[in-house]
Design a protein around this motif. Structure first.
Motif, PDB file in Angstrom:
ATOM      1  N   GLY A 360     -25.289  14.683   2.998  1.00 43.11           N
ATOM      2  CA  GLY A 360     -26.539  15.655   2.359  1.00 43.11           C
ATOM      3  C   GLY A 360     -26.322  17.361   2.336  1.00 43.11           C
ATOM      4  O   GLY A 360     -27.651  17.530   2.797  1.00 43.11           O
ATOM      5  N   VAL A 361     -25.997  17.785   1.805  1.00 45.12           N
ATOM      6  CA  VAL A 361     -25.705  19.350   1.771  1.00 45.12           C
ATOM      7  C   VAL A 361     -26.352  19.493   0.163  1.00 45.12           C
ATOM      8  O   VAL A 361     -26.351  20.446  -0.061  1.00 45.12           O
ATOM      9  CB  VAL A 361     -24.757  20.021   1.647  1.00 45.12           C
ATOM     10  N   SER A 362     -25.653  19.119  -1.166  1.00 46.81           N
ATOM     11  CA  SER A 362     -26.120  19.323  -2.510  1.00 46.81           C
ATOM     12  C   SER A 362     -27.097  17.333  -2.827  1.00 46.81           C
ATOM     13  O   SER A 362     -26.584  16.966  -2.384  1.00 46.81           O
ATOM     14  CB  SER A 362     -24.861  18.909  -3.409  1.00 46.81           C
ATOM     15  N   THR A 363     -27.744  18.317  -3.885  1.00 46.96           N
ATOM     16  CA  THR A 363     -28.339  17.414  -4.085  1.00 46.96           C
ATOM     17  C   THR A 363     -28.354  16.365  -5.610  1.00 46.96           C
ATOM     18  O   THR A 363     -26.803  16.140  -5.808  1.00 46.96           O
ATOM     19  CB  THR A 363     -30.101  18.134  -4.565  1.00 46.96           C
ATOM     20  N   ILE A 364     -29.048  15.006  -5.518  1.00 49.17           N
ATOM     21  CA  ILE A 364     -28.847  14.166  -6.427  1.00 49.17           C
ATOM     22  C   ILE A 364     -28.052  14.741  -8.093  1.00 49.17           C
ATOM     23  O   ILE A 364     -27.176  14.454  -9.299  1.00 49.17           O
ATOM     24  CB  ILE A 364     -29.383  13.127  -6.777  1.00 49.17           C
ATOM     25  N   PHE A 365     -28.948  16.399  -8.704  1.00 48.57           N
ATOM     26  CA  PHE A 365     -29.537  17.055  -9.717  1.00 48.57           C
ATOM     27  C   PHE A 365     -27.827  17.430  -9.434  1.00 48.57           C
ATOM     28  O   PHE A 365     -27.310  17.828 -10.127  1.00 48.57           O
ATOM     29  CB  PHE A 365     -30.329  18.263  -9.644  1.00 48.57           C
ATOM     30  N   GLU A 366     -28.018  18.428  -8.407  1.00 49.98           N
ATOM     31  CA  GLU A 366     -25.799  18.695  -8.651  1.00 49.98           C
ATOM     32  C   GLU A 366     -24.737  18.120  -8.467  1.00 49.98           C
ATOM     33  O   GLU A 366     -23.853  18.292  -9.083  1.00 49.98           O
ATOM     34  CB  GLU A 366     -26.123  19.307  -7.167  1.00 49.98           C
ATOM     35  N   LEU A 367     -25.321  16.991  -8.323  1.00 51.05           N
ATOM     36  CA  LEU A 367     -24.230  15.606  -8.322  1.00 51.05           C
ATOM     37  C   LEU A 367     -23.801  15.209  -9.625  1.00 51.05           C
ATOM     38  O   LEU A 367     -23.099  15.227 -10.497  1.00 51.05           O
ATOM     39  CB  LEU A 367     -24.563  14.566  -7.441  1.00 51.05           C
ATOM     40  N   LEU A 368     -24.962  14.884 -10.763  1.00 54.48           N
ATOM     41  CA  LEU A 368     -25.198  14.382 -11.725  1.00 54.48           C
ATOM     42  C   LEU A 368     -24.663  15.361 -12.794  1.00 54.48           C
ATOM     43  O   LEU A 368     -23.652  15.337 -13.492  1.00 54.48           O
ATOM     44  CB  LEU A 368     -26.808  14.333 -12.397  1.00 54.48           C
ATOM     45  N   ASP A 369     -25.097  16.224 -12.550  1.00 53.13           N
ATOM     46  CA  ASP A 369     -24.449  17.832 -12.976  1.00 53.13           C
ATOM     47  C   ASP A 369     -23.481  17.666 -13.246  1.00 53.13           C
ATOM     48  O   ASP A 369     -22.079  17.889 -13.850  1.00 53.13           O
ATOM     49  CB  ASP A 369     -25.344  19.386 -12.946  1.00 53.13           C
ATOM     50  N   ALA A 370     -22.543  18.346 -12.006  1.00 51.24           N
ATOM     51  CA  ALA A 370     -21.268  18.236 -11.910  1.00 51.24           C
ATOM     52  C   ALA A 370     -20.211  17.090 -12.646  1.00 51.24           C
ATOM     53  O   ALA A 370     -19.204  16.932 -13.231  1.00 51.24           O
ATOM     54  CB  ALA A 370     -20.912  18.567 -10.292  1.00 51.24           C
ATOM     55  N   GLN A 371     -20.591  15.827 -12.937  1.00 48.58           N
ATOM     56  CA  GLN A 371     -20.300  14.615 -13.255  1.00 48.58           C
ATOM     57  C   GLN A 371     -20.420  14.928 -15.077  1.00 48.58           C
ATOM     58  O   GLN A 371     -19.003  14.710 -15.062  1.00 48.58           O
ATOM     59  CB  GLN A 371     -20.867  13.301 -12.650  1.00 48.58           C
ATOM     60  N   SER A 372     -21.290  15.450 -15.015  1.00 46.00           N
ATOM     61  CA  SER A 372     -21.461  15.068 -16.439  1.00 46.00           C
ATOM     62  C   SER A 372     -21.100  16.450 -17.328  1.00 46.00           C
ATOM     63  O   SER A 372     -20.089  16.611 -17.634  1.00 46.00           O
ATOM     64  CB  SER A 372     -22.751  15.890 -16.692  1.00 46.00           C
ATOM     65  N   ARG A 373     -20.334  17.441 -15.739  1.00 42.53           N
ATOM     66  CA  ARG A 373     -19.132  19.407 -16.642  1.00 42.53           C
ATOM     67  C   ARG A 373     -18.325  18.217 -16.991  1.00 42.53           C
ATOM     68  O   ARG A 373     -17.359  18.139 -17.573  1.00 42.53           O
ATOM     69  CB  ARG A 373     -19.655  20.209 -15.822  1.00 42.53           C
ATOM     70  N   ARG A 374     -17.573  17.518 -15.768  1.00 44.88           N
ATOM     71  CA  ARG A 374     -16.477  16.744 -16.150  1.00 44.88           C
ATOM     72  C   ARG A 374     -16.445  15.673 -17.330  1.00 44.88           C
ATOM     73  O   ARG A 374     -15.137  15.820 -17.667  1.00 44.88           O
ATOM     74  CB  ARG A 374     -16.117  16.197 -14.804  1.00 44.88           C
ATOM     75  N   LEU A 375     -17.069  15.585 -17.551  1.00 42.50           N
ATOM     76  CA  LEU A 375     -17.460  14.699 -18.029  1.00 42.50           C
ATOM     77  C   LEU A 375     -17.056  15.282 -19.847  1.00 42.50           C
ATOM     78  O   LEU A 375     -16.253  14.802 -20.681  1.00 42.50           O
ATOM     79  CB  LEU A 375     -18.562  13.201 -18.523  1.00 42.50           C
ATOM     80  N   SER A 376     -17.724  16.021 -19.667  1.00 41.91           N
ATOM     81  CA  SER A 376     -17.860  17.049 -21.170  1.00 41.91           C
ATOM     82  C   SER A 376     -16.435  17.249 -20.941  1.00 41.91           C
ATOM     83  O   SER A 376     -16.241  17.739 -22.581  1.00 41.91           O
ATOM     84  CB  SER A 376     -18.701  17.261 -21.256  1.00 41.91           C
ATOM     85  N   ALA A 377     -16.205  17.960 -20.368  1.00 37.28           N
ATOM     86  CA  ALA A 377     -14.760  18.888 -20.182  1.00 37.28           C
ATOM     87  C   ALA A 377     -13.418  18.110 -20.845  1.00 37.28           C
ATOM     88  O   ALA A 377     -12.682  18.042 -21.717  1.00 37.28           O
ATOM     89  CB  ALA A 377     -14.116  19.489 -18.943  1.00 37.28           C
ATOM     90  N   GLU A 378     -13.178  16.411 -20.166  1.00 38.40           N
ATOM     91  CA  GLU A 378     -11.736  15.392 -20.037  1.00 38.40           C
ATOM     92  C   GLU A 378     -12.152  14.908 -21.981  1.00 38.40           C
ATOM     93  O   GLU A 378     -12.320  14.727 -22.389  1.00 38.40           O
ATOM     94  CB  GLU A 378     -12.624  14.629 -19.280  1.00 38.40           C
ATOM     95  N   SER A 379     -13.543  14.660 -21.901  1.00 32.88           N
ATOM     96  CA  SER A 379     -14.362  14.682 -24.100  1.00 32.88           C
ATOM     97  C   SER A 379     -13.413  15.732 -24.848  1.00 32.88           C
ATOM     98  O   SER A 379     -12.630  14.865 -25.861  1.00 32.88           O
ATOM     99  CB  SER A 379     -15.359  13.909 -23.929  1.00 32.88           C
ATOM    100  N   LEU A 380     -13.422  16.677 -24.827  1.00 34.00           N
ATOM    101  CA  LEU A 380     -13.406  17.949 -25.243  1.00 34.00           C
ATOM    102  C   LEU A 380     -11.519  17.838 -25.659  1.00 34.00           C
ATOM    103  O   LEU A 380     -11.213  18.422 -26.504  1.00 34.00           O
ATOM    104  CB  LEU A 380     -14.540  19.257 -24.749  1.00 34.00           C
ATOM    105  N   LEU A 381     -11.609  18.116 -24.244  1.00 31.63           N
ATOM    106  CA  LEU A 381      -9.869  17.851 -24.346  1.00 31.63           C
ATOM    107  C   LEU A 381      -9.266  16.590 -24.831  1.00 31.63           C
ATOM    108  O   LEU A 381      -7.922  17.354 -25.188  1.00 31.63           O
ATOM    109  CB  LEU A 381      -9.050  18.271 -22.376  1.00 31.63           C
ATOM    110  N   ILE A 382      -9.556  15.788 -25.202  1.00 32.97           N
ATOM    111  CA  ILE A 382      -9.136  14.116 -25.330  1.00 32.97           C
ATOM    112  C   ILE A 382      -9.281  14.891 -27.626  1.00 32.97           C
ATOM    113  O   ILE A 382      -8.571  14.875 -27.970  1.00 32.97           O
ATOM    114  CB  ILE A 382     -10.010  12.913 -25.174  1.00 32.97           C
ATOM    115  N   ASN A 383     -10.240  15.452 -27.761  1.00 29.75           N
ATOM    116  CA  ASN A 383     -10.724  16.133 -28.945  1.00 29.75           C
ATOM    117  C   ASN A 383      -9.833  16.815 -29.212  1.00 29.75           C
ATOM    118  O   ASN A 383      -9.471  16.864 -30.251  1.00 29.75           O
ATOM    119  CB  ASN A 383     -12.256  16.412 -29.153  1.00 29.75           C
ATOM    120  N   SER A 384      -9.584  17.831 -28.241  1.00 31.36           N
ATOM    121  CA  SER A 384      -8.642  19.068 -28.723  1.00 31.36           C
ATOM    122  C   SER A 384      -6.874  18.745 -28.876  1.00 31.36           C
ATOM    123  O   SER A 384      -6.715  18.940 -30.303  1.00 31.36           O
ATOM    124  CB  SER A 384      -8.565  19.908 -27.766  1.00 31.36           C
TER     125      SER A 384
END
Length: 407
Positions: A360-384
């Protein structure tokens, strides 16, 4: 990558463009062989049977017709003596053209090898991106269950629930796009290798790159490229064409010989003692042809200058391809290392945010943003990884590396 070697062999055997290039070699070689014909005499033999009728009046005044039959045999020889070397020069130019066409075929083979390798790894990357999209959909579904549970307990608002549902649907759409891209990559690969596009090829993971190949000196690199070899041959051929066009202004020496006989019976026609013949030698100098030969000479000279400029352009393009690939080699490696670190940090941040959201410390916005950042980073790593492999393929093509000769 043994799977890639098999695909390359299949492409070299079945690719339609390569089949066209191979037939062009056969055509060029046939024309080169035919170019020797003007250097040799032409001999023709003819046989004929003729009937000659005459009329006469007998003693009674009646008109009668008399028939005579003659069997004839004719042999004729024509030969242009190549006193100035014009014909032999044109023949050499034709043989050089066959060599240039063969070099073009080798360049086409190298291009097909490169296209096959690029298409194969693009397909593999598409599969990895699809798997990543599938995992992220599963992550969003897991997050949605967690939010639904908290919502049912009255811990979070309906806004959190709707945002989680929205992310699930977005990830479904992304997965569909990735599956579509993977199917298109599979069909593109199968078309290149000459297989009916059924999209039934199974991909593999992207391989680790071996150390960068030894480049060697510019002279060693450039002289091995089939396109440069072809350009050099074409330049030499153009020089011979110019020489032949200039030699056409000189007089030509022709020899014509003919033997013939005409007898009542075929057995006499083949008797050598009955042959009658003549031999004529003629020296011919063209005086006026409406400027045809002058125009042809100018055309061949301009064509040679065009080929010279094309040769220089090919050299500059080859040098640039090598420089670009070598420069990108180090840049792409550093970029991949940076993206790898970014992915590790994004993944760690996602795990922390999930834990904080559960408490209950973080909001849903922070959770979804963290997941999106991890998704983007992993996708870029595969493409690299794909970009590094693609650049390495370009480097091998630019230096005409012997790597592909082992296939």
């Amino acid at each position: 990558d043994q799977r890639l070697y098999k695909l390359i062999n299949e492409a070299l055997e079945n690719n339609k463009d390569l089949g066209i290039a191979y037939e062009n070699i056969k055509i060029a070689r046939a024309r080169a062989g035919a170019s020797l014909a003007p250097l040799l005499p032409t001999v023709s033999i003819g046989a004929a049977k003729s009937q000659i009728s005459t009329t006469y009046q007998d003693s009674t005044g009646e008109i009668l017709r008399n028939y005579n039959y003659r069997d004839s045999l004719t042999t004729q020889l024509n030969w242009e003596i190549d006193i100035w070397g014009r014909l032999s020069t044109k023949s050499r130019a034709s043989y050089l053209n066959a060599k240039a066409v063969y070099s073009d075929y080798e360049a086409a083979k190298l291009s097909i090898v490169g296209l096959t390798a690029q298409a194969w790894y693009l397909f593999c990357e598409a599969k990895l991106q699809t798997d990543l999209a599938q995992r992220n959909l599963e992550t969003r579904l897991s997050t949605l269950k967690r939010v639904e549970s908290r919502y049912n307990k009255g811990i979070v608002q309906s806004r959190d629930l709707r945002l989680a549902r929205s992310e699930v649907e977005s990830r479904k759409a992304e997965l569909l796009n990735r599956e579509k891209a993977m199917s298109e990559a599979a069909r593109n690969l199968e078309i290149i290798i000459g297989r009916y596009p059924s999209a039934n090829t199974s991909p593999k993971v992207l391989p680790e790159l071996p150390p960068k190949p030894s480049i060697g000196s510019p002279e060693d690199v450039l002289k091995n490229r089939p396109d440069i070899i072809s350009s050099e041959i074409q330049l030499e051929q153009a020089g011979l064409e110019v020489t032949a066009a200039r030699l056409a202004f000189l007089p030509s020496l022709n020899i014509t010989a003919q033997w013939s006989t005409s007898e009542r019976d075929w057995s006499d026609a083949f008797d050598p003692d009955r042959l009658a013949g003549n031999i004529i030698g003629s020296l011919t100098q063209s005086i006026f042809q409406g400027g045809t030969r002058i125009a042809q000479s100018k055309v061949t000279e301009s064509q040679m200058r065009i080929i010279l400029n094309q040769y220089a352009k090919t050299l500059l393009g080859a040098a640039r391809e090598i420089e670009d690939a070598m420069f990108a080699e180090n840049i792409l490696l550093e970029r991949e290392n940076a993206l790898s670190n970014a992915f590790k940090e994004a993944k760690a941040a996602e795990e922390l945010t999930i834990d904080q959201y559960n408490r209950g410390v973080s909001t849903i916005f922070e959770l979804l943003d963290a997941q999106s950042r991890r998704l983007s980073a992993e996708s870029l790593l595969i493409n690299s990884s794909l970009l590094r492999i693609t650049n390495r393929i370009k480097l091998h093509l630019a230096i005409s590396s012997p790597l592909f000769e082992e296939i």
